[in-house]
Design a protein around this motif. Structure first.
Motif, PDB file in Angstrom:
ATOM      1  N   ALA A  56       0.838  -1.207   0.000  1.00  0.00           N
ATOM      2  CA  ALA A  56       0.000   0.000   0.000  1.00  0.00           C
ATOM      3  C   ALA A  56       0.873   1.257   0.000  1.00  0.00           C
ATOM      4  N   ASP A  57       1.950   1.254   0.763  1.00  0.00           N
ATOM      5  CA  ASP A  57       2.857   2.413   0.807  1.00  0.00           C
ATOM      6  C   ASP A  57       3.518   2.638  -0.554  1.00  0.00           C
ATOM      7  N   GLN A  58       3.937   1.563  -1.216  1.00  0.00           N
ATOM      8  CA  GLN A  58       4.561   1.692  -2.545  1.00  0.00           C
ATOM      9  C   GLN A  58       3.571   2.274  -3.551  1.00  0.00           C
ATOM     10  N   LEU A  59       2.346   1.812  -3.516  1.00  0.00           N
ATOM     11  CA  LEU A  59       1.322   2.354  -4.416  1.00  0.00           C
ATOM     12  C   LEU A  59       1.042   3.819  -4.094  1.00  0.00           C
ATOM     13  N   SER A  60       0.983   4.154  -2.819  1.00  0.00           N
ATOM     14  CA  SER A  60       0.773   5.553  -2.425  1.00  0.00           C
ATOM     15  C   SER A  60       1.858   6.440  -3.029  1.00  0.00           C
ATOM     16  N   ARG A  61       3.109   6.038  -2.875  1.00  0.00           N
ATOM     17  CA  ARG A  61       4.220   6.822  -3.427  1.00  0.00           C
ATOM     18  C   ARG A  61       4.127   6.947  -4.947  1.00  0.00           C
ATOM     19  N   ARG A  62       3.813   5.852  -5.622  1.00  0.00           N
ATOM     20  CA  ARG A  62       3.718   5.879  -7.096  1.00  0.00           C
ATOM     21  C   ARG A  62       2.589   6.780  -7.578  1.00  0.00           C
ATOM     22  N   LEU A  63       1.554   6.927  -6.767  1.00  0.00           N
ATOM     23  CA  LEU A  63       0.436   7.776  -7.137  1.00  0.00           C
ATOM     24  C   LEU A  63       0.590   9.206  -6.612  1.00  0.00           C
ATOM     25  N   GLY A  64       1.762   9.513  -6.083  1.00  0.00           N
ATOM     26  CA  GLY A  64       2.029  10.875  -5.607  1.00  0.00           C
ATOM     27  C   GLY A  64       1.498  11.137  -4.220  1.00  0.00           C
ATOM     28  N   GLY A  65       1.173  10.096  -3.496  1.00  0.00           N
ATOM     29  CA  GLY A  65       0.611  10.259  -2.163  1.00  0.00           C
ATOM     30  C   GLY A  65       1.642  10.088  -1.071  1.00  0.00           C
ATOM     31  N   ASN A  66       1.169  10.192   0.145  1.00  0.00           N
ATOM     32  CA  ASN A  66       2.002  10.043   1.344  1.00  0.00           C
ATOM     33  C   ASN A  66       1.698   8.705   1.986  1.00  0.00           C
ATOM     34  N   PRO A  67       2.684   7.816   2.068  1.00  0.00           N
ATOM     35  CA  PRO A  67       2.440   6.536   2.729  1.00  0.00           C
ATOM     36  C   PRO A  67       2.044   6.739   4.196  1.00  0.00           C
ATOM     37  N   ALA A  68       1.309   5.783   4.720  1.00  0.00           N
ATOM     38  CA  ALA A  68       0.848   5.863   6.112  1.00  0.00           C
ATOM     39  C   ALA A  68       1.998   5.876   7.078  1.00  0.00           C
TER      40      ALA A  68
END
Length: 68
Positions: A56-68
Protein backbone atom coordinates in the motif's frame (compact mmCIF):
# COMPACT_ATOMS: atom_id res chain seq x y z
CA UNK A 1 -2.85 3.31 14.46
CA UNK A 2 -1.34 0.05 13.21
CA UNK A 3 -1.50 1.05 9.57
CA UNK A 4 -3.71 -1.90 8.69
CA UNK A 5 -7.06 -3.49 9.48
CA UNK A 6 -7.86 -7.13 10.17
CA UNK A 7 -10.91 -9.34 10.40
CA UNK A 8 -11.23 -12.98 11.35
CA UNK A 9 -14.39 -14.74 10.22
CA UNK A 10 -16.56 -11.62 10.41
CA UNK A 11 -17.27 -11.57 6.67
CA UNK A 12 -16.94 -15.24 5.75
CA UNK A 13 -16.60 -17.94 8.40
CA UNK A 14 -13.28 -19.76 8.11
CA UNK A 15 -11.51 -16.87 6.36
CA UNK A 16 -9.52 -13.90 7.68
CA UNK A 17 -8.26 -10.74 5.99
CA UNK A 18 -5.70 -8.00 6.41
CA UNK A 19 -5.92 -4.66 4.52
CA UNK A 20 -4.16 -1.30 4.25
CA UNK A 21 -5.13 1.98 2.59
CA UNK A 22 -3.45 3.55 -0.43
CA UNK A 23 -3.31 7.31 0.27
CA UNK A 24 -3.35 10.35 -2.00
CA UNK A 25 -1.21 13.48 -1.62
CA UNK A 26 -3.59 14.81 1.06
CA UNK A 27 -3.40 11.60 3.07
CA UNK A 28 -6.92 10.53 2.09
CA UNK A 29 -7.57 6.91 1.09
CA UNK A 30 -8.18 6.35 -2.61
CA UNK A 31 -7.76 2.57 -2.79
CA UNK A 32 -6.98 -0.41 -0.63
CA UNK A 33 -4.80 -3.50 -0.68
CA UNK A 34 -6.18 -6.63 0.98
CA UNK A 35 -5.37 -10.31 1.35
CA UNK A 36 -7.96 -12.89 2.39
CA UNK A 37 -6.91 -16.40 3.37
CA UNK A 38 -8.35 -19.58 4.92
CA UNK A 39 -7.82 -19.49 8.69
CA UNK A 40 -6.57 -23.09 8.77
CA UNK A 41 -3.75 -22.08 6.40
CA UNK A 42 -2.99 -18.89 8.31
CA UNK A 43 0.35 -17.33 7.45
CA UNK A 44 2.42 -15.46 10.04
CA UNK A 45 -0.01 -12.60 10.77
CA UNK A 46 2.53 -9.84 11.43
CA UNK A 47 4.61 -10.70 8.37
CA UNK A 48 1.51 -10.68 6.17
CA UNK A 49 0.33 -7.36 7.62
CA UNK A 50 3.77 -5.84 7.04
CA UNK A 51 3.76 -7.00 3.40
CA UNK A 52 0.28 -5.54 2.81
CA UNK A 53 1.36 -2.21 4.39
CA UNK A 54 4.54 -2.13 2.25
CA UNK A 55 2.52 -2.72 -0.91
CA UNK A 56 0.00 0.00 0.00
CA UNK A 57 2.86 2.41 0.81
CA UNK A 58 4.56 1.69 -2.55
CA UNK A 59 1.32 2.35 -4.42
CA UNK A 60 0.77 5.55 -2.42
CA UNK A 61 4.22 6.82 -3.43
CA UNK A 62 3.72 5.88 -7.10
CA UNK A 63 0.44 7.78 -7.14
CA UNK A 64 2.03 10.88 -5.61
CA UNK A 65 0.61 10.26 -2.16
CA UNK A 66 2.00 10.04 1.34
CA UNK A 67 2.44 6.54 2.73
CA UNK A 68 0.85 5.86 6.11
Amino acid sequence: QRGHATEDGEITPGFASVAAAVLDHNGFPLAGVAVTYPVEEAPEAEALAAAVRRTADQLSRRLGGNPA
